[in-house]
Design a protein around this motif. Sequence first.
Motif, short mmCIF file in Angstrom:
data_model
loop_
_atom_site.label_atom_id
_atom_site.label_comp_id
_atom_site.label_asym_id
_atom_site.label_seq_id
_atom_site.Cartn_x
_atom_site.Cartn_y
_atom_site.Cartn_z
N GLU A 75 0.47 -1.43 0.03
CA GLU A 75 0.39 0.10 -0.24
C GLU A 75 0.51 1.05 -0.13
OE1 GLU A 75 -3.76 -0.06 2.43
OE2 GLU A 75 -2.94 1.22 3.70
N SER A 81 3.13 9.25 -6.49
CA SER A 81 2.24 7.50 -7.61
C SER A 81 3.75 7.28 -7.73
CB SER A 81 1.89 8.58 -8.56
OG SER A 81 1.89 6.55 -9.66
N LEU A 119 1.32 2.42 -8.31
CA LEU A 119 0.38 2.74 -7.53
C LEU A 119 0.27 4.17 -7.74
CD1 LEU A 119 0.74 -0.24 -4.40
CD2 LEU A 119 -0.75 -0.10 -6.74
N GLU A 120 -1.49 4.72 -7.17
CA GLU A 120 -1.20 5.92 -6.32
C GLU A 120 -1.43 5.82 -5.16
OE1 GLU A 120 -1.50 8.57 -9.46
OE2 GLU A 120 -1.42 7.26 -10.54
N GLU A 122 -2.22 6.27 -2.13
CA GLU A 122 -3.40 5.78 -0.81
C GLU A 122 -3.82 4.31 -1.27
OE1 GLU A 122 -4.08 7.07 2.22
OE2 GLU A 122 -2.68 8.18 2.29
N VAL A 123 -3.07 4.65 -2.36
CA VAL A 123 -3.94 3.12 -3.10
C VAL A 123 -3.14 1.55 -2.89
CG1 VAL A 123 -4.42 2.09 -5.82
CG2 VAL A 123 -4.49 4.41 -5.23
N SER A 124 -3.82 0.69 -2.42
CA SER A 124 -3.18 -0.87 -2.40
C SER A 124 -3.33 -2.21 -2.84
CB SER A 124 -3.88 -1.19 -0.82
OG SER A 124 -5.08 -2.07 -1.16
N TRP A 125 -2.11 -3.19 -3.45
CA TRP A 125 -2.67 -3.70 -4.37
C TRP A 125 -1.99 -5.28 -4.02
CZ3 TRP A 125 2.53 -4.27 -6.67
CH2 TRP A 125 3.15 -6.11 -7.58
#
Length: 170
Positions: A75, A81, A119-120, A122-125
Amino acid sequence: MSEDPEWKDGLSLNKITRIVLLVGIIVVSGAMVYTLTRPEEEDVLFFILNEDQVMKDYPVNASVNQNVSVHAFVENHLQRSAEFAVRVYRGNSNLTHNISIGVEHNSYATYLFNYTKILENEVSWITPKINVSFPIAGPDQQVILELWVNTDFGWRFLPEYITFLRIEVY
């Protein structure tokens, strides 16, 4: 005539109470302004998930050449980004890692593959399933996941983001 008790220096209890309240209001106001205006700290969340994408019940035993399946969770809290890579290695009980370069040049670790993702903030993967098998039996075999980030100067290992899953292979 006020009935406040007088103190030695001539201050009344009423005046001292006002001063303490005023100082308290100033301190609390300053803390609020600092909290609301300070920039957020850069951080990344990185951990290993089991085959069901949960942080529990990790595999601890495997047969020779049996797949051990896990996922990695990333995350982005870098306030921008960023492109991340999760590098996957297989290691054995003799493995040590160098905090500045990870396990890349360790003769007891075998690089298997990596996953990359932009990942931008505050984005998780969650990575696709990571399958690792071990060709020989032994205690303390390891699935090693390292996190790397792509910078203006190339890929950079993040030494605080490395995780090991120890497996007993029989």
